[in-house]
Write an enzyme that holds these catalytic residues in place. Structure first.
Site, PDB file in Angstrom:
ATOM      1  N   SER A 140      45.065  37.476  44.004  1.00 27.49           N
ATOM      2  CA  SER A 140      44.696  36.087  43.811  1.00 27.49           C
ATOM      3  C   SER A 140      45.827  34.993  43.659  1.00 27.49           C
ATOM      4  CB  SER A 140      43.580  35.810  42.692  1.00 27.49           C
ATOM      5  OG  SER A 140      44.137  36.633  41.789  1.00 27.49           O
ATOM      6  N   THR A 200      35.560  47.080  44.765  1.00 31.43           N
ATOM      7  CA  THR A 200      36.647  47.074  45.668  1.00 31.43           C
ATOM      8  C   THR A 200      38.033  47.236  45.165  1.00 31.43           C
ATOM      9  OG1 THR A 200      36.606  44.602  45.651  1.00 31.43           O
ATOM     10  CG2 THR A 200      35.395  45.659  47.585  1.00 31.43           C
ATOM     11  N   SER A 221      42.554  38.516  35.990  1.00 34.63           N
ATOM     12  CA  SER A 221      42.391  39.345  37.307  1.00 34.63           C
ATOM     13  C   SER A 221      42.491  40.770  37.135  1.00 34.63           C
ATOM     14  CB  SER A 221      43.504  38.895  38.201  1.00 34.63           C
ATOM     15  OG  SER A 221      43.740  39.704  39.415  1.00 34.63           O
ATOM     16  N   SER A 222      41.296  41.318  37.725  1.00 35.36           N
ATOM     17  CA  SER A 222      41.125  42.983  37.431  1.00 35.36           C
ATOM     18  C   SER A 222      42.332  43.497  38.325  1.00 35.36           C
ATOM     19  CB  SER A 222      39.872  43.245  37.547  1.00 35.36           C
ATOM     20  OG  SER A 222      39.513  43.516  39.013  1.00 35.36           O
ATOM     21  N   GLU A 252      31.806  40.850  40.642  1.00 29.03           N
ATOM     22  CA  GLU A 252      31.739  41.736  41.908  1.00 29.03           C
ATOM     23  C   GLU A 252      30.490  42.819  41.697  1.00 29.03           C
ATOM     24  OE1 GLU A 252      34.998  43.018  44.167  1.00 29.03           O
ATOM     25  OE2 GLU A 252      33.888  45.138  44.526  1.00 29.03           O
ATOM     26  N   CYS A 295      44.958  38.212  49.348  1.00 28.80           N
ATOM     27  CA  CYS A 295      44.284  39.369  50.440  1.00 28.80           C
ATOM     28  C   CYS A 295      43.577  38.487  51.375  1.00 28.80           C
ATOM     29  CB  CYS A 295      43.490  40.418  49.731  1.00 28.80           C
ATOM     30  SG  CYS A 295      42.154  39.394  48.784  1.00 28.80           S
ATOM     31  N   HIS A 351      40.720  34.309  40.354  1.00 30.26           N
ATOM     32  CA  HIS A 351      41.154  34.333  38.957  1.00 30.26           C
ATOM     33  C   HIS A 351      42.813  33.821  38.903  1.00 30.26           C
ATOM     34  CE1 HIS A 351      38.160  37.491  38.171  1.00 30.26           C
ATOM     35  NE2 HIS A 351      37.597  36.335  37.573  1.00 30.26           N
ATOM     36  N   CYS A 400      33.597  37.975  50.317  1.00 33.09           N
ATOM     37  CA  CYS A 400      34.334  38.376  51.311  1.00 33.09           C
ATOM     38  C   CYS A 400      33.334  39.773  52.039  1.00 33.09           C
ATOM     39  CB  CYS A 400      35.241  39.404  50.339  1.00 33.09           C
ATOM     40  SG  CYS A 400      36.257  40.392  51.312  1.00 33.09           S
ATOM     41  N   HIS A 453      32.262  42.844  35.522  1.00 31.81           N
ATOM     42  CA  HIS A 453      33.016  42.267  36.649  1.00 31.81           C
ATOM     43  C   HIS A 453      32.147  41.247  37.397  1.00 31.81           C
ATOM     44  CE1 HIS A 453      35.491  41.167  39.861  1.00 31.81           C
ATOM     45  NE2 HIS A 453      36.372  41.103  39.239  1.00 31.81           N
TER      46      HIS A 453
HETATM   47  S1  SF4 Z   1      37.591  43.266  49.220  1.00 29.14           S
HETATM   48 FE1  SF4 Z   1      38.441  41.961  47.646  1.00 29.14          FE
HETATM   49  S2  SF4 Z   1      40.437  42.470  47.642  1.00 29.14           S
HETATM   50 FE2  SF4 Z   1      39.586  43.370  49.539  1.00 29.14          FE
HETATM   51  S3  SF4 Z   1      40.019  41.639  51.095  1.00 29.14           S
HETATM   52 FE3  SF4 Z   1      37.814  41.297  50.233  1.00 29.14          FE
HETATM   53  S4  SF4 Z   1      38.495  39.895  48.313  1.00 29.14           S
HETATM   54 FE4  SF4 Z   1      40.297  40.751  48.947  1.00 29.14          FE
END
Ligand code: SF4
Length: 283
Positions: A266, A164, A220-221, A130, A14, A43, A100, A128
């Site tokens: 990923s 996310t 990786s979730s 995040e 992504c 991951h 991100c 997790h």
């Molecule tokens: S939020 Fe997560 S899945 Fe979405 S673009 Fe960012 S890293 Fe990628």
């Protein structure tokens, strides 16, 4: 018999992960020395290996504490708490924040509304990174639910956000639980569209194929969620990390006229290509 191998419309790296990997490789070239990431950048074991070959190593927070001043450490796309950023910066490390932008946006919202007196609810996996990071922007006081159910009575003034990579149905359950018990609430659907688009195309494709192969790290979730979604439609769904894990003999025994492929956020393009080539060359 000709085998149709179909890649989901949206699959693989992504925007946020690609950005973090590109940025880290660029930074390593700039400093031209061993640099560090706080935890694995993504991951995916194959990518981690590729990074190590480029002098980029994953370390823990405790190991980071022992680094000398001015060493370079990269924050990965999942982000971290404010406390962690301050701890590294205070040590004099050169901190490169590759969080991100979509995750940074959640961190900012959580921080703003907790300061304004809202109780933060996070839909996601409490372990997790995040989610741990987001919680760190509201003094680690968030209520975290994995599916929209809550063990305790919810407070009145709530701000809801989501990890996310969450599923839309979990988000809807969370909103309906909050709406039932809380009079005042704000809800930000922070499920990343990259995840949603990938999940939708995997869902559609898995309805049409005999076998569905989901490529991505076992831890990786978002890959695991793709696997769950595809398994609901296609009983022959397999989760593999790379082409070496393909069980060609078993695939041959199953109906395999149409094989669908998808990959987590990923998973780099070169692994998807290797899986496609291995299937084409052996079936
Ligand atoms: S939020 Fe997560 S899945 Fe979405 S673009 Fe960012 S890293 Fe990628």
């Amino acid at each position: 018999m000709a085998v149709d191998i179909i890649l989901a419309e949206s699959a693989g790296f992504c925007f946020g992960v690609k950005r973090a990997v590109d940025e880290t490789l660029k930074i390593q070239k700039k400093y031209n020395k061993r640099i560090y990431t706080l935890g694995p950048l993504i991951h995916n074991n194959d990518v981690v290996k590729h990074l190590e070959e480029n002098n980029i190593f994953s370390i823990s927070l405790e190991e980071a504490d022992k680094l000398a001043e001015d060493e370079v450490i990269v924050i990965r796309s999942h982000g971290v708490s404010k406390e962690v950023i301050d701890r590294l910066t205070d040590k004099g490390l050169n901190v490169i924040n590759a969080t991100c932008p979509y995750v940074s946006n959640i961190q900012k919202k959580v921080n703003k509304y907790s300061v304004e007196g809202y109780n933060i609810v996070i839909l996601g996996d409490k372990n997790h990174p995040e989610v741990v990071g987001i919680n760190g922007w509201c003094d680690n006081k968030a209520l975290i639910t994995s599916d929209g159910t809550f063990e305790t009575k919810l407070p009145n003034k709530i701000c809801v956000v989501s990890q996310t990579t969450e599923r839309q149905d979990n988000w809807q359950n969370t909103i309906s639980s909050v709406a039932k018990s809380s009079k005042e609430f704000l809800a930000f659907n922070t499920i990343c569209s990259a995840t949603e688009v990938r999940q939708k195309s995997a869902y559609e494709l898995s309805k049409e194929v005999d076998i569905m192969i989901v490529i991505g790290g076992k831890s990786s979730s978002n890959t695991t969620k793709l696997y769950q979604i595809c398994s609901e439609n296609c009983e022959n769904t397999f989760h593999i990390e790379n082409e070496k894990e393909l069980d060609i003999d078993m695939i041959k025994e199953l109906k395999h006229e149409r094989i669908g492929l998808t990959a987590g956020a990923s998973t780099p393009d070169w692994i998807i290509q290797n899986v496609t080539d291995t299937l084409k060359n052996n079936l």
